[in-house]
Every structure is written in structure tokens, then in C-alpha cells.
Design a protein around this motif. Structure first.
Motif, PDB file in Angstrom:
ATOM      1  N   ASN A 131       0.824  -1.220   0.000  1.00 37.60           N
ATOM      2  CA  ASN A 131       0.000   0.000   0.000  1.00 37.60           C
ATOM      3  C   ASN A 131       0.852   1.261   0.000  1.00 37.60           C
ATOM      4  N   LYS A 132       1.794   1.305  -0.913  1.00 36.39           N
ATOM      5  CA  LYS A 132       2.711   2.439  -1.001  1.00 36.39           C
ATOM      6  C   LYS A 132       2.440   3.365  -2.181  1.00 36.39           C
ATOM      7  N   LEU A 133       1.788   2.864  -3.230  1.00 37.46           N
ATOM      8  CA  LEU A 133       1.651   3.647  -4.449  1.00 37.46           C
ATOM      9  C   LEU A 133       0.689   4.816  -4.273  1.00 37.46           C
ATOM     10  N   ALA A 134       1.075   5.953  -4.834  1.00 32.16           N
ATOM     11  CA  ALA A 134       0.212   7.140  -4.808  1.00 32.16           C
ATOM     12  C   ALA A 134      -0.751   7.122  -5.978  1.00 32.16           C
ATOM     13  N   PHE A 135      -0.419   6.339  -7.009  1.00 33.02           N
ATOM     14  CA  PHE A 135      -1.279   6.190  -8.190  1.00 33.02           C
ATOM     15  C   PHE A 135      -0.830   4.960  -8.956  1.00 33.02           C
ATOM     16  N   ASN A 136      -1.706   4.463  -9.818  1.00 35.78           N
ATOM     17  CA  ASN A 136      -1.370   3.324 -10.655  1.00 35.78           C
ATOM     18  C   ASN A 136      -2.100   3.466 -11.988  1.00 35.78           C
ATOM     19  N   VAL A 137      -1.355   3.460 -13.083  1.00 35.86           N
ATOM     20  CA  VAL A 137      -1.935   3.514 -14.425  1.00 35.86           C
ATOM     21  C   VAL A 137      -1.697   2.157 -15.075  1.00 35.86           C
ATOM     22  N   SER A 138      -2.784   1.489 -15.431  1.00 33.78           N
ATOM     23  CA  SER A 138      -2.733   0.103 -15.892  1.00 33.78           C
ATOM     24  C   SER A 138      -3.166  -0.001 -17.353  1.00 33.78           C
ATOM     25  N   VAL A 139      -2.236  -0.381 -18.230  1.00 29.23           N
ATOM     26  CA  VAL A 139      -2.500  -0.540 -19.667  1.00 29.23           C
ATOM     27  C   VAL A 139      -2.474  -2.022 -20.015  1.00 29.23           C
ATOM     28  N   ALA A 140      -3.490  -2.500 -20.726  1.00 27.90           N
ATOM     29  CA  ALA A 140      -3.575  -3.927 -21.077  1.00 27.90           C
ATOM     30  C   ALA A 140      -3.495  -4.777 -19.811  1.00 27.90           C
ATOM     31  N   THR A 141      -4.372  -4.477 -18.873  1.00 29.01           N
ATOM     32  CA  THR A 141      -4.365  -5.054 -17.528  1.00 29.01           C
ATOM     33  C   THR A 141      -4.349  -6.585 -17.531  1.00 29.01           C
ATOM     34  N   ALA A 142      -3.425  -7.151 -16.721  1.00 31.66           N
ATOM     35  CA  ALA A 142      -3.306  -8.609 -16.596  1.00 31.66           C
ATOM     36  C   ALA A 142      -3.377  -8.978 -15.121  1.00 31.66           C
ATOM     37  N   ILE A 143      -4.584  -9.194 -14.620  1.00 29.31           N
ATOM     38  CA  ILE A 143      -4.738  -9.468 -13.186  1.00 29.31           C
ATOM     39  C   ILE A 143      -5.503 -10.755 -12.887  1.00 29.31           C
ATOM     40  N   SER A 144      -6.006 -11.417 -13.916  1.00 31.70           N
ATOM     41  CA  SER A 144      -6.814 -12.626 -13.675  1.00 31.70           C
ATOM     42  C   SER A 144      -6.049 -13.888 -14.039  1.00 31.70           C
ATOM     43  N   ASN A 145      -6.704 -15.028 -13.932  1.00 33.17           N
ATOM     44  CA  ASN A 145      -6.135 -16.301 -14.349  1.00 33.17           C
ATOM     45  C   ASN A 145      -6.230 -16.487 -15.863  1.00 33.17           C
ATOM     46  N   ASN A 146      -6.926 -15.565 -16.509  1.00 33.80           N
ATOM     47  CA  ASN A 146      -7.143 -15.669 -17.945  1.00 33.80           C
ATOM     48  C   ASN A 146      -6.032 -14.936 -18.689  1.00 33.80           C
ATOM     49  N   ILE A 147      -4.864 -15.537 -18.766  1.00 35.73           N
ATOM     50  CA  ILE A 147      -3.709 -14.869 -19.356  1.00 35.73           C
ATOM     51  C   ILE A 147      -3.559 -15.208 -20.838  1.00 35.73           C
ATOM     52  N   ILE A 148      -3.099 -16.422 -21.137  1.00 38.04           N
ATOM     53  CA  ILE A 148      -2.883 -16.781 -22.545  1.00 38.04           C
ATOM     54  C   ILE A 148      -3.625 -18.065 -22.899  1.00 38.04           C
ATOM     55  N   ASN A 149      -3.197 -19.178 -22.352  1.00 34.96           N
ATOM     56  CA  ASN A 149      -3.825 -20.446 -22.723  1.00 34.96           C
ATOM     57  C   ASN A 149      -5.173 -20.624 -22.016  1.00 34.96           C
ATOM     58  N   PRO A 150      -6.065 -21.418 -22.553  1.00 33.33           N
ATOM     59  CA  PRO A 150      -7.349 -21.676 -21.889  1.00 33.33           C
ATOM     60  C   PRO A 150      -7.129 -22.220 -20.479  1.00 33.33           C
ATOM     61  N   GLY A 151      -7.793 -21.597 -19.514  1.00 32.94           N
ATOM     62  CA  GLY A 151      -7.618 -22.037 -18.136  1.00 32.94           C
ATOM     63  C   GLY A 151      -6.505 -21.331 -17.411  1.00 32.94           C
ATOM     64  N   GLY A 152      -5.675 -20.569 -18.132  1.00 31.13           N
ATOM     65  CA  GLY A 152      -4.635 -19.771 -17.517  1.00 31.13           C
ATOM     66  C   GLY A 152      -3.561 -20.589 -16.831  1.00 31.13           C
ATOM     67  N   PRO A 153      -2.748 -19.943 -15.982  1.00 30.00           N
ATOM     68  CA  PRO A 153      -1.652 -20.631 -15.283  1.00 30.00           C
ATOM     69  C   PRO A 153      -2.115 -21.835 -14.465  1.00 30.00           C
ATOM     70  N   ARG A 154      -3.301 -21.748 -13.885  1.00 30.74           N
ATOM     71  CA  ARG A 154      -3.771 -22.860 -13.061  1.00 30.74           C
ATOM     72  C   ARG A 154      -3.953 -24.127 -13.895  1.00 30.74           C
ATOM     73  N   GLN A 155      -4.562 -23.991 -15.069  1.00 28.45           N
ATOM     74  CA  GLN A 155      -4.755 -25.155 -15.926  1.00 28.45           C
ATOM     75  C   GLN A 155      -3.430 -25.615 -16.513  1.00 28.45           C
ATOM     76  N   PHE A 156      -2.569 -24.654 -16.837  1.00 33.57           N
ATOM     77  CA  PHE A 156      -1.267 -24.995 -17.405  1.00 33.57           C
ATOM     78  C   PHE A 156      -0.467 -25.835 -16.410  1.00 33.57           C
ATOM     79  N   TYR A 157      -0.567 -25.485 -15.125  1.00 30.62           N
ATOM     80  CA  TYR A 157       0.100 -26.284 -14.095  1.00 30.62           C
ATOM     81  C   TYR A 157      -0.476 -27.705 -14.054  1.00 30.62           C
ATOM     82  N   LEU A 158      -1.791 -27.821 -14.060  1.00 32.40           N
ATOM     83  CA  LEU A 158      -2.413 -29.147 -14.002  1.00 32.40           C
ATOM     84  C   LEU A 158      -2.022 -29.988 -15.205  1.00 32.40           C
ATOM     85  N   ASP A 159      -1.900 -29.348 -16.378  1.00 35.37           N
ATOM     86  CA  ASP A 159      -1.525 -30.071 -17.587  1.00 35.37           C
ATOM     87  C   ASP A 159      -0.083 -30.578 -17.532  1.00 35.37           C
ATOM     88  N   ASN A 160       0.726 -29.958 -16.680  1.00 37.43           N
ATOM     89  CA  ASN A 160       2.147 -30.317 -16.583  1.00 37.43           C
ATOM     90  C   ASN A 160       2.534 -30.680 -15.151  1.00 37.43           C
TER      91      ASN A 160
END
Length: 265
Positions: A131-160
């Protein structure tokens, strides 16, 4: 414009580039730039181009400083990606923040982030923990599990799972990474901890970006609104993933937002 390129002497010893209106600038607002994951040369690496360059140049004109750094595993900081996690990247943001304060360049209440794509994850991680930032500007926001592959990192881990559980590495978003990364993301997914974010946040989203980033921006904006945090959303028509085609609009919206939330005349 004064420039200083250096390496931190603590943490991951991140390589940094600091740009200030002049060498003696002090107690001015500072923008920490968090570059995206797979393009360290563009911004986090040797040169600033596109939207980050436009933001830096307009920041200097408005008596603000701009600091970019190479995250662990990228370009001049380098490091073994077996040990890369978003938590580690967030600590890199905190280390850059501490350098700014400890060297009397700025102070608490004047320092924030400008992140693009996976760089937004690092900015949110830092804010959620400290909780230090005075502001945050977020472009092309990446905050969920829905990153690249279907199911995101969680599914990618299960697959491997077998390979990762036995200490192996898998290639994900161009990096060979270990179970550490997936464990960290599973426990600390940004969108599941937005109640810890307190800083004013601007979501800048290109209309031509992919649907995952569009949804993350809207979800982040709405969640912060619900938690009572100052949150704004602006759709940049004709803008792509990093707003390269609309760099000047990105810069103008970013600096205007910072000046407004910090009450800079």
C-alpha cells in the motif's frame, strides 16, 4: 533531461534507468514503469519506444521523473527464470520505490506506477502487499487467471503437474519456469486480492486489444469501485495491446490523471 543508468545494490540488483528534469530534481512525482513480460528491449531494456517513451517525455515536461527497471530474468538484470515469480517482480517494484525515497528524489505520496500487460501484475502485487503507491496507471491489464492459454496458469500447471512437481521446467510465455511461479500465482492472483488495493487507479485499455485484457480492465475497474477506491476507465479507440498506435493519447491521459489525483497544478 538528466539520465542516470545504474544497478541497485540490493534485492535482485535490478538494472534501472532514471530520467529527471535535471540532476538536482527533488521531491517531485516519480513514475515507475513496469514493462511487459516478453519484450524487455521495448522499455525495460535498452530503449524506450511507443507509449512508455511518450509518457516519459510528457512527464519530464511536467516536472516529473520516470524510472524503468529490468525485472528478474530480463535483459541486464538477468537471472535464472526457474526462480521467477510475480511476487519477485512485485518486490522489484518495491526496491525501485525504496531507491527513489532513500536518495531523496521523491517521497511517499508522490510515487506511483505505469504498467503495461504483465507489468501491471507487478504493480498490483506491490500495492497489494505494501500500500505504497500514490497512483497506478494500468494498460492492457493482466490481473486474472485468464492470461494466454485456456484455463490460464492454473490449468497450465495441471496439464504439466507431474513434470513440475518433480522439479522440471516448462515453457510458459517464452520463459522456462518452475512450480514456484504457478504456486505463487495460485495463492496471490491479483483479481482475488483487489480489496487490498488503496491507490487511485486508471485503467487505459485499447479497443483493438485481445478480449482477455479488455475483460481484466473492466473487472478491475468495477471491483475497485465496489471497494470504494478511486478508479477510472478509459477505452482508447484504435489502440492495440500496448497503445503503440495511440502513444500520445496514452501519455496525455496518464499525466492528466497523475496531476489530478496528486493535486499538482
Amino acid at each position: 533531461m538528466y539520465k542516470k543508468f545504474f544497478r541497485l545494490d540490493y534485492g535482485d540488483k535490478n538494472f534501472c534507468r532514471l530520467y529527471m528534469p535535471d540532476k538536482n530534481s527533488a521531491n517531485i512525482s516519480v513514475i515507475i514503469y513496469c514493462h511487459g513480460w516478453t519484450k524487455p528491449i521495448q522499455g525495460g531494456g535498452r530503449i524506450l519506444v511507443g507509449a512508455p517513451k511518450a509518457v516519459r517525455d510528457l512527464a519530464i515536461k511536467n516536472n516529473m521523473a520516470f524510472l524503468s527497471f529490468d525485472q528478474f530474468g530480463e535483459y541486464r538484470t538477468w537471472g535464472n527464470n526457474r526462480y521467477f515469480t510475480h511476487a519477485r517482480w512485485g518486490e522489484g517494484v518495491k526496491n525501485a520505490y525504496d531507491y527513489i525515497v532513500n536518495n531523496n528524489i521523491s517521497k511517499d505520496g508522490l510515487i506511483g506506477c505505469f504498467g503495461i500487460s504483465s507489468g501491471t501484475t507487478a504493480a498490483f502485487r506491490m500495492e497489494q502487499k505494501y500500500n505504497k503507491l500514490a497512483f497506478n496507471v494500468s494498460v492492457a491489464t493482466a490481473i486474472s487467471n485468464n492470461i494466454i492459454n485456456p484455463g490460464g496458469p492454473r490449468q497450465f500447471y495441471l496439464d504439466n503437474k507431474e513434470l513440475l512437481d518433480n522439479g522440471g521446467l516448462v515453457k510458459y510465455c517464452g520463459k522456462k519456469i518452475s512450480k514456484l511461479f504457478f504456486d505463487d500465482d495460485d495463492q496471490n492472483l491479483c483479481i482475488e486480492h483487489l480489496d487490498k488495493v488503496k491507490c487511485p487507479t486508471l485503467f487505459l485499455q485499447g479497443s483493438l486489444d485481445n478480449s482477455r485484457r479488455k475483460q481484466d480492465a473492466l473487472d478491475g475497474y468495477n471491483a475497485l469501485k465496489e471497494y470504494g477506491v478511486h478508479s477510472e476507465y478509459f477505452l482508447v479507440e484504435g489502440g492495440g495491446h500496448g497503445l503503440e498506435q495511440k502513444a500520445n493519447i496514452c501519455a496525455e491521459k496518464t499525466i492528466e490523471f497523475i496531476k489530478r489525483v496528486l493535486d499538482i497544478k
